[in-house]
Design a protein around this motif. Sequence first.
Motif, mmCIF file in Angstrom:
data_model
loop_
_atom_site.group_PDB
_atom_site.id
_atom_site.type_symbol
_atom_site.label_atom_id
_atom_site.label_comp_id
_atom_site.label_asym_id
_atom_site.label_seq_id
_atom_site.Cartn_x
_atom_site.Cartn_y
_atom_site.Cartn_z
ATOM 1 N N LEU A 140 0.830 -1.212 0.000
ATOM 2 C CA LEU A 140 0.000 0.000 0.000
ATOM 3 C C LEU A 140 0.863 1.261 0.000
ATOM 4 C CD1 LEU A 140 -2.763 -1.223 2.451
ATOM 5 C CD2 LEU A 140 -3.051 -0.752 0.004
ATOM 6 N N LYS A 141 2.007 1.219 0.677
ATOM 7 C CA LYS A 141 2.923 2.356 0.668
ATOM 8 C C LYS A 141 3.472 2.582 -0.750
ATOM 9 C CE LYS A 141 6.882 4.310 3.090
ATOM 10 N NZ LYS A 141 7.918 4.160 4.092
ATOM 11 N N ALA A 142 3.804 1.504 -1.439
ATOM 12 C CA ALA A 142 4.276 1.616 -2.827
ATOM 13 C C ALA A 142 3.166 2.166 -3.723
ATOM 14 C CB ALA A 142 4.756 0.257 -3.337
ATOM 15 N N ILE A 143 1.945 1.686 -3.524
ATOM 16 C CA ILE A 143 0.797 2.166 -4.313
ATOM 17 C C ILE A 143 0.607 3.664 -4.093
ATOM 18 C CG2 ILE A 143 -1.732 2.054 -4.501
ATOM 19 C CD1 ILE A 143 -1.380 -1.028 -3.880
ATOM 20 N N ASP A 144 0.689 4.104 -2.844
ATOM 21 C CA ASP A 144 0.548 5.531 -2.537
ATOM 22 C C ASP A 144 1.591 6.354 -3.283
ATOM 23 O OD1 ASP A 144 -1.578 5.036 -0.812
ATOM 24 O OD2 ASP A 144 -0.335 5.101 1.003
ATOM 25 N N ALA A 169 -6.665 -6.069 2.409
ATOM 26 C CA ALA A 169 -6.356 -4.642 2.574
ATOM 27 C C ALA A 169 -6.053 -3.992 1.223
ATOM 28 C CB ALA A 169 -5.171 -4.467 3.530
ATOM 29 N N ILE A 170 -5.318 -4.685 0.372
ATOM 30 C CA ILE A 170 -4.980 -4.153 -0.950
ATOM 31 C C ILE A 170 -6.223 -4.122 -1.833
ATOM 32 C CG2 ILE A 170 -3.605 -4.558 -3.036
ATOM 33 C CD1 ILE A 170 -1.532 -5.934 -1.030
ATOM 34 N N ILE A 175 -7.647 -2.640 -5.833
ATOM 35 C CA ILE A 175 -6.531 -3.179 -6.602
ATOM 36 C C ILE A 175 -6.511 -4.697 -6.439
ATOM 37 C CG2 ILE A 175 -4.016 -3.195 -6.836
ATOM 38 C CD1 ILE A 175 -4.195 -0.232 -5.815
ATOM 39 N N PRO A 176 -6.819 -5.423 -7.518
ATOM 40 C CA PRO A 176 -6.793 -6.885 -7.434
ATOM 41 C C PRO A 176 -5.387 -7.397 -7.146
ATOM 42 C CG PRO A 176 -7.826 -6.142 -9.488
ATOM 43 C CD PRO A 176 -7.213 -4.947 -8.840
#
Length: 188
Positions: A140-144, A169-170, A175-176
Amino acid sequence: MSDAASALKSLLLEKSVRTGTFTLASGKESDLYIDCRMTAMDPFGASLIGQVGWAAVREKIQAEGLEIDAIGGMTLGADPISLAVGMTSASSHPDEALQVFTVRKEPKGHGRGKQIEGNFSSGNTIVVVDDVITTGGSTLKAIDAIEREGGKVAFALVLVDREEGGRQAIEARGIPVVALYSRSTLLG
């Protein structure tokens, strides 16, 4: 399961999976530790990850008619996986080759101060990568970071899902998650 997927599972079990009592990055205690770097940084493991990972990514792309520009995730766990999948995409399907990038934990304190390094541009459609998901926090940090820089995350590719809530959570972010293995499929 393909021959490459079986061989990769065997290598993960041999080199990366340990049982005992461990404190994870999330701070949680666990009876299972999975250090995917031991497999991903092995030349045979990297080759297998490239084959199995690219097959899974390409299947998702074709099934959903996606156009993906690049693949990458949070350093260090995602780096060898992203590069292996990117290299396999280039050698087996050059017209579909994925560019590769990495996300730093924090923006660089010098130069251009970038948090994302490598072959990434604002507007790219991305496959975000992680080696192991437990809570999903690092993914999630990478996605942000990717979204902050103008990237669009199509889906996440994960080498191992520990089945401890990270996938949920993802996916709660829309996001699949495509997991090559899970705790269940690794340990039976």
